[in-house]
Scaffold this active site. Sequence first.
Site: not given
Length: 303
Positions: A115, A210, A275
């Site tokens: 992330s 992502e 996630h």
Amino acid sequence: MIEVRRPARLAAGDRVAVVAPAGPLDGARLEIGLKYLRDWGLEVEVMPAALGRHDKLPYLASEDTARAADFRAAWLEPDFKAVICARGGYGVQRMLQHLDVEELAAVDKILVGFSDITALHEVLNARGLVTIHGPMAAAVEQLGSEQGRDRLRDLLFAPESVTDLLAPAGARSVVPGTAEGRLLGGNLALLAASLGTPTFARPAGIVVLEDVGEDGYRIDRLLTQLLRSGWFDQVSGLVIGDFTESDSTDLVAEVIRERLVPLGVPMLEGAAVGHAELNLALPLGLPVRLEGTRLTPLLPALS
């Protein structure tokens, strides 16, 4: 040609540091995550600023300089064999201006996170270091997934046992073909936000993408920004991971295909990376082969 540098694998008894380079932590969640690490035989030390909170900006764990000091101290301490990020959120880019990235890149050490941690992966991968994109210390749902937890442990302790980086979860081929190259990428929004900064690095190889909480039109905007900048010019293959908490799963999938299929490189979607509860750890910076729905490391992730 960038020399690929693989840090040493972990072994029971190794000391690792836990840092919070971005958002603030929930102490109870962190303790649950630390138990998993300790069950692997690791000695875990949480760095001083990790449980802090910025005085004026509550979405940050401690001041930028304090988070940077924690990370630098952990990274340069020879006794720590890995630096494991506790969570993402936002804040790594603010911290980078307080770090000497060349100093960091001169050290071969394991970094674990994803992330917002993409900003750290990017600068270290660009300088040859292999890093681990995977569940973080306070990601209790991801560490609670047996498949995801086992993958992270295998990659850290027995990397030669991982022969298909996308197994056991299935993925779907969108553009067939075979490609080889270093595995790079991470969070789409962070990669787009890096454009024009001192730590920007154009990828050459196979890219994994992502994100979370981005609706279809926003993903369109992020991909279009990267396309217009020439970011994909040296990309040889694409691995599309999870894009969770969006307005429409079908719309997001269509946007990604519409924007990226015309590149004409081998591409798969539906990889269990991101996630969602199952987040398969990946060795960023490592040479890999993409063939159909298989992503094969061309050498063990760690030495």
